[in-house]
Write an enzyme that holds these catalytic residues in place. Structure first.
Site, mmCIF file in Angstrom:
data_model
loop_
_atom_site.group_PDB
_atom_site.id
_atom_site.type_symbol
_atom_site.label_atom_id
_atom_site.label_comp_id
_atom_site.label_asym_id
_atom_site.label_seq_id
_atom_site.Cartn_x
_atom_site.Cartn_y
_atom_site.Cartn_z
ATOM 1 N N CYS B 410 0.672 -1.161 0.068
ATOM 2 C CA CYS B 410 0.132 -0.031 -0.040
ATOM 3 C C CYS B 410 0.809 1.222 0.053
ATOM 4 C CB CYS B 410 -0.978 -0.171 1.215
ATOM 5 S SG CYS B 410 0.048 -0.220 2.723
ATOM 6 N N HIS B 454 -1.903 0.447 7.117
ATOM 7 C CA HIS B 454 -2.320 0.823 5.730
ATOM 8 C C HIS B 454 -1.742 2.177 5.625
ATOM 9 C CE1 HIS B 454 -4.463 0.229 2.069
ATOM 10 N NE2 HIS B 454 -5.286 1.215 2.155
ATOM 11 N N ASP B 470 -8.122 5.866 -2.095
ATOM 12 C CA ASP B 470 -7.413 4.710 -1.652
ATOM 13 C C ASP B 470 -6.686 3.942 -3.035
ATOM 14 O OD1 ASP B 470 -5.729 2.528 -0.596
ATOM 15 O OD2 ASP B 470 -7.357 2.210 0.745
#
Lengths: 311, 654
Positions: B410, B454, B470
């Site tokens: 991520c 994250h 995202d």
């Protein structure tokens, strides 16, 4: 059925018997009672007292009342075991040995001044008491039933005596003393008839079979948990008292309970009360406890009892 | 002259138990003391046992002195000090084992055991988990058992015989422990000052992010926070837990912006608020995590310009706070020129190819929102892969990632997308935190683990404010929908807790976590503030009142214990007939006639009858009934009632 007679008002089936004995041996209700309890419990009795206080009379009366045949053995230092238990003697006519039973082959044996005999002779008697039988020359002969020994010891004359060792004393269920009669009893004794005549007139009040049945009945007298706990407390106390060398053994505990049961039965009850235990305790424990004869009396059986609470 | 009383020392058997007990006490310290120390402690114990077994003399004073000097020096060499927590504990362990070598008298044994109790307490410096405390309680039990054993006159008895007594004694001490725990004034912070390095090992988010930093945290199964929701928990795709916001960029590493005077941006709630309570594990950083995006907390903490929640000091103990969040929101409608510059800043010479790409996007799209959509779509159009083990990026990390390796975690996607947006002139920043969290059915709370760490992006749109995007979701939608394990099913490195199954193991592990959560919540979280709160509610404002409360509750507890013990020591269960008889006896005692303890019922009744001749029959009847009930063959309820009645009806005149 529970026959609770706390006061003696109602009396029990043994009262006539005890009264009859009391009519001969005056003012000695308690020793008589203990002796009868001892008989009912199937134990042997040791009387430690001076000569002439009525030991023989007591034994004799008990034999008469229970209809037992009675023999008296006067122990002396030159006595041999064969003089007590008997011997096989060669019979010329038959050409064989025939056993001649000794005086111990009686239902009630009075072993007078047992501490005058040598240890060998003493142990011959004591073994016979324990085993309820006699072995002579490899042959075992049962003693009559019921079999009851009243032994006497003279506590004062130490010269030329062989005091019974502690382990042998254990064979006697109780040790009691008779003691001098009180003044009233003595006056009656002095003014009354000859004791031997009275004994001769005494009629048996119980048969041998009845005595055996009563001995069975003693075993069935109830001892509750609380009472067993009390007996245990007493035993534990004798073991934890420092002045006493050895506390009461488990066998002594059994003896105590058995005697207490007999005492309760004598009182006409089918359950043991703490008072029964207390009544027989000095007789049962006195000769088993070393150090309980200390002169200050702090560890006498009576004093020991006072220290044990009834649960 | 001193006489060595060899007789007083313990037997070999007790010694073996003693050594075993002390070994049990010191065992957990083996995890953090140097290996040589563990070896020395074991050697001392073995030496002592062998010497005693053979009946040989213990080492003399010179040898012991040399041992102490050598041991202390070794600790100094290992730790650089002999003070401080770690060195102090190590020294204590060493000295306790040396004490074994000079244990001669019963007093020495006592010293060794008391040292053992102290050693037990030192474990709490290192861990305060439920499991630790249970273990420590077991060791306390063992030491108490040994203490009893060594105090008994007959040394031959086996310690196991005293475990029951020890357990009873500890159980009796329990109320006092609870009273002191609740009422004894708590000191803010630990009693001793912890050295700073004590917190190095704490895992958690960092205030910097470079390629690989989050995937590193994701390897950890540790719990980051637990949350209890007042209502329904938010759906999984909305479980964004906001942590540090990173906007300073040097071409490789993202960092928090320096402090700015600007106040927090305004938040416009578009939905109802969600209320929840967070139990945050210590992470040694000042920020507090909240559900995106928080509008308030009940703790002394403030939102900074990036709407990141921070308190004054690093979180070094587990803390609990209530928070309120809105899941649909509008954040920071206006953006100052300086802020706009800050959020579009890129190092001048970095990422030429990425900038080129952004430029082409900008030429195609004039609308910012469409450009963002287009940019996100890029990650779906091109063959990007999501993995915990991305290849190393040695050169220009963003360019290499976007045009070369195309596989990352991520943080790679978030960093690359932010760079692209900034290059296209759209204000953007990286937000780190946690995504996800699993409800624990055993405790009705949500567990968020480090493996949920994250990074995502916030872009600013005119008239819309900061909007969360995202990019990871475009590469691996499962990461958002199902969590890490769902997105990376093949990768063995995903930690255990990240797998979400329904097996027995998961069930047990969740149940265990729930128990721990209760422990944390009700025991460890009992802070000075919470105590103060409780005291205020109990109206125990002043210290005098607190002292009084402690004294009173202690007295109460001890009285309760005493009653319990006394009652148990009596005849139990008390025979009802005996109880009635006792009542009868005490009634007579009040009238002046005391039963001797050794006096049987018949004798006592006779005495009583003599004292109260008019009542002789009644007394005799009572004694008879009691004798029948207690010593007779049968004792029914009826007889008992009759006994009660007879005692009640007895009239005595004194």
């Amino acid at each position: 059925m529970w026959h609770a007679r706390l006061s003696r008002a109602h009396g029990s089936e043994f009262d006539p018997l005890l009264r009859a004995a009391g009519g001969v041996i005056l003012g000695k209700e308690r020793p008589i009672r203990l002796a009868v309890a001892c008989m009912l419990a199937g134990g042997h009795l040791l009387i430690e007292d001076l000569p002439g206080v009525g030991k023989t009379t007591l034994a004799h009366v008990l034999a008469r009342l229970f209809g037992l045949d009675f023999r008296r053995i006067q122990f002396t230092s030159d006595m041999l075991p064969a003089d007590v238990i008997g011997a096989s003697i060669y019979h010329r006519q038959g050409g064989e040995f025939i056993f001649h039973p000794g005086p111990v082959f009686s239902q009630l044996v009075l072993a007078d001044e047992v501490n005058r005999a040598t240890p060998k002779t003493q142990s011959a008697l004591l073994e016979a008491m324990e085993e309820q039988q006699v072995t002579v020359e490899g042959e075992t002969r049962p003693l009559p039933r019921p079999f009851f020994v009243i032994a006497t010891q003279n506590p004062d004359s130490q010269l030329g005596t062989f005091p019974l060792p502690e382990s042998q004393l254990d064979r006697f269920l109780m040790r009691i003393s008779v003691g001098y009669p009180d003044r009233d009893a003595e006056r009656e004794l002095l003014s009354g008839r000859d004791r031997r005549e009275l004994i001769a007139e005494t009629q048996p009040m119980l048969g041998q079979e009845e005595l055996l049945a009563l001995q069975q009945k003693v075993q069935s007298v109830h001892a509750s948990e609380a009472l067993i706990a009390y007996v245990q407390n007493i035993l534990a106390h004798t073991r934890s008292t420092p002045e006493i060398t050895h506390g009461l053994s488990p066998r002594a505990g059994q003896a105590l309970l058995r005697a207490a049961r007999a005492w309760a039965l004598l009182d006409g009850r089918d359950a043991v009360l703490p008072e029964d235990v207390q009544a027989v305790f000095p007789g049962v424990a006195g000769h088993r406890l070393q150090g309980s004869d200390s002169p200050d009396g702090r560890t006498s059986p009576e004093a020991l009892l006072r220290d044990v609470a009834i649960p | 002259m001193t006489i060595r009383r060899h007789r007083e020392c313990v037997s070999n058997q007790t010694l073996a138990w003693l050594l075993g007990g002390l070994g049990l006490v010191m065992a957990p310290h083996a995890l953090h003391v140097p290996l040589w120390l563990t070896a020395t402690v074991i050697a001392c114990g073995c030496l002592r046992y062998v010497l005693s077994r053979r009946g040989e003399r213990l080492p003399g004073r010179t040898i012991r002195l040399l041992g102490v000097i050598a041991g202390t020096s070794a600790i100094y060499l290992s730790y650089g000090t002999i003070l401080g927590l770690d060195a102090g504990v190590a020294l204590l362990c060493l000295m306790a084992s040396f004490k074994l070598l000079e244990m001669r008298t019963r007093r020495d044994v006592l010293v060794a055991l008391l040292l053992g109790y102290f050693l037990i307490a030192t474990h709490l410096i290192y861990a305060q988990t439920l499991l630790t405390v249970v273990y420590l309680l077991v060791t306390v039990w063992a030491l108490t058992t040994l203490l009893i054993t060594t105090q008994k006159a007959d040394d031959g008895s086996r310690p196991l015989a005293h475990t029951r007594l020890a357990a009873t004694m500890l159980a009796q001490a329990l109320p006092i422990m609870v009273i002191l725990f609740v009422l004894f004034p708590r000191v803010p912070g630990p009693l001793w000052s912890m050295p700073d390095d004590a917190y190095v090992a704490m895992t958690g988010l960092s205030d910097e992010m470079s390629p690989g930093s989050i995937s590193e945290i994701s390897q950890s199964d540790e719990v980051a926070l637990r949350a209890e929701f007042a209502g329904d928990p938010p759906p999984r795709p909305q479980r964004y837990w906001r942590g540090p916001v990173l906007s300073d960029y040097d071409g490789r590493t993202w960092a928090q912006a320096g402090s700015s005077a600007a106040g927090p941006p305004e938040v416009l709630a578009l939905t109802n608020a969600t209320d929840y309570t967070i139990t945050l594990e210590p992470h040694n950083k000042p920020w507090l995590l909240t559900l995106d995006i928080a509008t308030g907390v009940d703790r002394a903490a403030r939102f900074d310009a990036a709407h990141q929640l921070e308190q004054e000091n690093p979180v070094r103990e587990r803390i609990r706070y209530q928070a309120r969040s809105v899941l649909q929101y509008q954040l920071g409608e206006t953006l100052s020129g300086a802020a706009r510059n800050h959020y579009t800043q890129l190092p001048d010479d970095a990422h030429p190819r990425s900038r080129e790409l952004a430029r082409t996007w900008r030429q195609e799209q004039t609308d910012d929102a469409e450009l963002i959509e287009h940019g996100l779509g890029h990650f779906r159009r091109e063959p990007f892969t999501y993995t915990l083990q991305p290849p190393r990026l040695d050169g220009d990390s963003i360019d290499e990632f976007l045009f070369g390796t195309r596989s990352g975690f991520c943080e790679h996607f978030a960093a690359a997308f932010t760079v692209l947006m900034r290059a296209a002139g759209i204000p953007a920043r990286v937000v780190t935190g946690y995504l996800g969290g699993r409800m624990n059915p055993a405790g009705d709370y949500m567990i968020v683990r480090q493996s949920d760490a994250h990074a995502w992006v916030e872009v600013w749109l005119e008239g819309d404010g900061w909007r969360r995007v995202d990019p990871t979701g475009y590469v691996a939608p499962d990461r958002i929908e199902q969590g890490l394990a769902g997105a990376l099913p093949q990768e063995a490195l995903v930690p255990r807790g990240a797998f979400e199954g329904n097996g027995l193991r998961q069930h047990l592990s969740l149940r265990w976590d729930a128990i721990n959560a209760y422990w944390n919540r009700w025991v460890l979280a009992y802070s000075p503030a919470l105590q103060q709160h409780l005291m205020d509610r109990l109206n125990l404002g002043s210290w005098q009142r607190v002292a009084l409360a402690i004294a009173a509750s202690m007295a109460l507890a001890l009285a309760g214990l005493a009653t319990l013990i006394l009652r148990r020591s009596r005849q139990r269960p008390m025979d009802p007939a005996a109880a009635a008889w006792q009542r009868f006896c005490s009634r007579l005692a009040r009238h002046g006639l005391h039963r001797r303890p050794d006096e049987g019922p018949r004798d006592f009744a006779r005495r009583a009858a003599a004292r109260w001749p008019t009542q002789a029959d009644a007394i005799d009847a009572i004694a008879q009934r009691y004798g029948a009930l207690r010593y007779g063959r049968r004792g029914g309820k009826q007889e008992l009632r009759a006994l009660h009645l007879a005692i009640r009806r007895l009239r005595l005149n004194s």
